[in-house]
Design a protein around this motif. Structure first.
Motif, PDB file in Angstrom:
ATOM      1  N   GLY A  32       9.475 -33.775   2.481  1.00 47.02           N
ATOM      2  CA  GLY A  32       7.698 -33.657   2.489  1.00 47.02           C
ATOM      3  C   GLY A  32       8.547 -33.674   4.660  1.00 47.02           C
ATOM      4  O   GLY A  32       7.662 -32.191   4.680  1.00 47.02           O
ATOM      5  N   THR A 141       6.016 -36.212  -2.287  1.00 47.92           N
ATOM      6  CA  THR A 141       6.439 -35.157  -1.559  1.00 47.92           C
ATOM      7  C   THR A 141       4.909 -34.730  -1.116  1.00 47.92           C
ATOM      8  O   THR A 141       4.860 -34.474   0.557  1.00 47.92           O
ATOM      9  N   PRO A 142       4.010 -34.970  -1.437  1.00 46.90           N
ATOM     10  CA  PRO A 142       2.317 -34.034  -0.898  1.00 46.90           C
ATOM     11  C   PRO A 142       2.222 -34.969  -0.224  1.00 46.90           C
ATOM     12  O   PRO A 142       1.524 -34.638   0.539  1.00 46.90           O
ATOM     13  N   ILE A 145       3.689 -34.723   2.900  1.00 42.44           N
ATOM     14  CA  ILE A 145       3.366 -33.642   3.772  1.00 42.44           C
ATOM     15  C   ILE A 145       2.499 -33.648   4.055  1.00 42.44           C
ATOM     16  O   ILE A 145       1.789 -33.522   5.623  1.00 42.44           O
ATOM     17  N   THR A 146       0.774 -34.395   3.363  1.00 44.08           N
ATOM     18  CA  THR A 146      -0.306 -34.772   3.777  1.00 44.08           C
ATOM     19  C   THR A 146      -0.587 -36.159   5.597  1.00 44.08           C
ATOM     20  O   THR A 146      -0.685 -35.543   5.878  1.00 44.08           O
ATOM     21  N   CYS A 283       1.820 -27.693  -1.022  1.00 44.15           N
ATOM     22  CA  CYS A 283       1.812 -28.849  -1.921  1.00 44.15           C
ATOM     23  C   CYS A 283       0.842 -28.474  -3.155  1.00 44.15           C
ATOM     24  O   CYS A 283       1.288 -29.360  -3.667  1.00 44.15           O
ATOM     25  N   LEU A 287       2.014 -30.443  -7.457  1.00 41.99           N
ATOM     26  CA  LEU A 287       0.717 -30.377  -7.785  1.00 41.99           C
ATOM     27  C   LEU A 287       0.165 -30.048  -9.241  1.00 41.99           C
ATOM     28  O   LEU A 287      -0.223 -31.088  -9.935  1.00 41.99           O
TER      29      LEU A 287
END
Length: 571
Positions: A32, A141-142, A145-146, A283, A287
């Motif tokens: 990320g 990872t999402p 990234i967020t 992302c 997900l």
């Protein structure tokens, strides 16, 4: 899931698993964070000096290379830990099954243990080797990234972060809605496995009945139940898949609209907006993969729950300070035992002095075999006590107790090995001369002489390559080699031809000589040689005495004896 996995594996395997999870989490965070470098790369490309993008591009390449190295190390660690724990779990499951009381192994356990010990263990270990890394990546990872998006623009970051609780709620709801379906599917799988085993074992009966061309209804029904359970499980997971897809698409749409609004208002540059949208798109893939990974994990969780249930099944309690029996007599003191809501043994008291023989007679279902099982401590009594040498069997070390007892069952089970290997199970350290002497005493030598392979003849699984009488002779030789002071016999000649019956009787007489014996018999000729006979009915002793005394009394035992003398009974 991780807690249950650690509980199933045991404490000794917790540390390598935690290290692997930490490494996978670090890898997902590195993935990320590497995408954060796309922001200065795209800013430079869309700015007045595109050449400034080269240093950032090199940094991005280095970050991706570092991520790739971490991913390789974490995946390799997952495979290695999975392979190591697979062996460890097999050993732990095998050791635990060996410690469970023999009474736990009812007929319904065949399918359950077969599924758990084969596909179940492999499926549980696939969590570590194949599912854990994608699952950690799809979750971590999402989120990373967020956080990166939040660092560059708080409005877009909050908009992306708002999707997290929705995704979590969907996953939790899906897990709850599919839990019952997954459990039902596992139960149907176990039942179908048991039916397959039953179908294979029933082949002689089916063929003798001329039903070789017919379908086996019980097996067909169980397979249809598996199909229906699979459909219900799939349908219950469908709303979660659709909900997750719609949530991810809605999140991307919200970010696109909000980013456009901020770019047009001058709050953010076009390059930054484009970068954040690229990050948001990145992302989406992990997900969306949560649907497939979640389904696999839920299936594995059901199997893990089954393994956990078996591993948490308590063996019969062992005495903290075991007592050594000082004699070889046997006593039942006001023993009551229930099974399946039914009273099998009801307030039974009897004794067998050292060196004497007790015969237990009665109709089927009277509890005769259960008496032997309680004496060998396959189960624990509900009230009363079973004593060997004056000591409650619950206070005797299990290995010491089993060393005192030799058991010959009606249904003999032999392992897939040679005749000698099966005889040596009685006492593995016995010398060759002792093994041969036991075989001669059991008249097993007659069988060995006519077999092409002799002692090295393979008996097949369960002893399928030998006849019933031959298997019984192996069992008697095994008991003779063990040389235990107490002998339990359970209907050992009820289904033998005259030749084998005579040979087995001779072996049994040698086995009983000088030992304390409790025998269950339908063939009344074996009862006459007993010092004492009890007639059991409905779990209670209704008659008790010697053979002659019970004949003179003219009760239930006398009726059984008269029936045994009729031509139909003799046939």
């Amino acid at each position: 899931m991780i807690r249950m996995l650690l509980r199933v594996l045991g404490r000794e395997y917790a540390r390598p698993l935690r290290r692997t999870v930490a490494l996978m989490t670090t890898t997902a965070i590195a993935e990320g964070l590497s995408y954060a470098l796309l922001v200065p790369v795209l800013n430079a490309l869309f700015g007045s000096t595109p050449g400034d993008a080269w240093p950032w591009l090199a940094a991005f390449g280095a970050a991706v290379a570092a991520y790739a190295a971490l991913r390789y190390i974490s995946d390799l660690s997952g495979f290695r830990v999975g392979a190591a724990l697979l062996r460890g779990l097999y050993h732990r499951l095998g050791d635990h099954l060996a410690r469970l009381p023999v009474g736990w192994y009812e007929s319904g356990r065949v399918g359950e243990v077969s599924v758990l010990a084969s596909r179940g263990v492999l499926q549980a270990m696939s969590v570590i080797a194949h599912l854990l890394a994608p699952f950690v990546s799809a979750c971590v990872t999402p989120l990373t990234i967020t956080v990166v998006i939040l660092a560059f623009n708080w409005q877009l970051g909050l908009a992306a972060l708002a999707a997290a609780p929705v995704v979590a709620a969907i996953q939790i709801r899906t897990a709850r809605s599919t839990a019952a379906g997954d459990a039902e599917r596992t139960e149907r799988d176990q039942e179908a496995t048991a039916r397959v085993v039953e179908y294979l074992q029933a082949q002689p009966v089916l063929r003798a009945g001329g039903r070789t061309a017919e379908r086996f209804r019980l097996l067909d029904d169980s397979l249809r139940d598996v199909e229906r359970a699979s459909r219900r499980s799939t349908r219950s997971a469908l709303p979660g898949v659709l909900g997750l897809t719609l949530t991810v698409q809605a999140m991307f749409t919200v970010l696109l609209v909000l980013g456009t609004h901020l770019a047009l208002g001058g709050s953010i540059g076009a390059a930054e907006t484009l970068t954040i949208l690229v990050l948001a798109a990145r992302c989406a893939d992990p997900l969306l993969s949560l649907s497939d990974i979640g389904g696999s994990l839920r299936g594995a969780r059901t199997v893990l729950a089954g393994l956990d249930t078996v591993l948490r099944t308590e063996p019969l309690p062992e005495a903290a300070e075991p007592v050594q029996p000082v004699g070889r007599d046997v006593r039942f003191e006001s023993v009551t035992f229930h099974r399946g809501g039914r009273t099998v043994i009801d307030d039974v008291s009897l004794s067998v002095p050292e060196g004497q023989r007790l015969a237990v007679v009665g109709p089927s279902g009277a509890g005769k075999s259960t008496l032997l099982q309680l004496l060998a401590r396959f189960h624990d009594v509900d009230t009363g006590a079973v004593r060997v040498g004056g000591v409650d069997v619950r206070a005797i070390d299990p290995e010491v107790l089993m060393a005192q007892i030799a058991i010959v069952f009606q249904d003999v089970w032999l392992f897939d090995g040679t005749i000698e290997e099966n005889v040596r199970l009685g006492r593995p350290d016995a010398g060759a001369a002792e093994v041969r002497a036991a075989a001669t005493a059991a008249r097993l030598d007659e069988v060995i002489e006519r077999l092409p392979g002799g002692w090295a003849t393979n008996v097949g699984e369960g002893g399928a390559l030998l006849s019933g009488g031959e298997r019984q002779r192996v069992s008697i030789a095994r008991a003779l080699l063990k040389n235990a002071p107490i002998v339990l016999l359970d209907e050992v000649t009820s289904a033998l031809d005259p030749v084998n019956e005579a040979a087995v009787h001779e072996g049994i007489e040698r086995l009983m000589a000088g030992r304390t014996v409790v025998m269950v018999a339908h063939r009344m000729r074996t009862v006459r040689r007993a010092d004492r006979v009890v007639f059991l009915d409905g779990g209670r002793i209704v008659e008790d005495g010697s053979h002659d005394e019970l004949l003179q009394a003219g009760g239930r035992y006398a009726e059984y004896w008269d029936l045994s003398l009729t031509p139909a009974a003799s046939d």
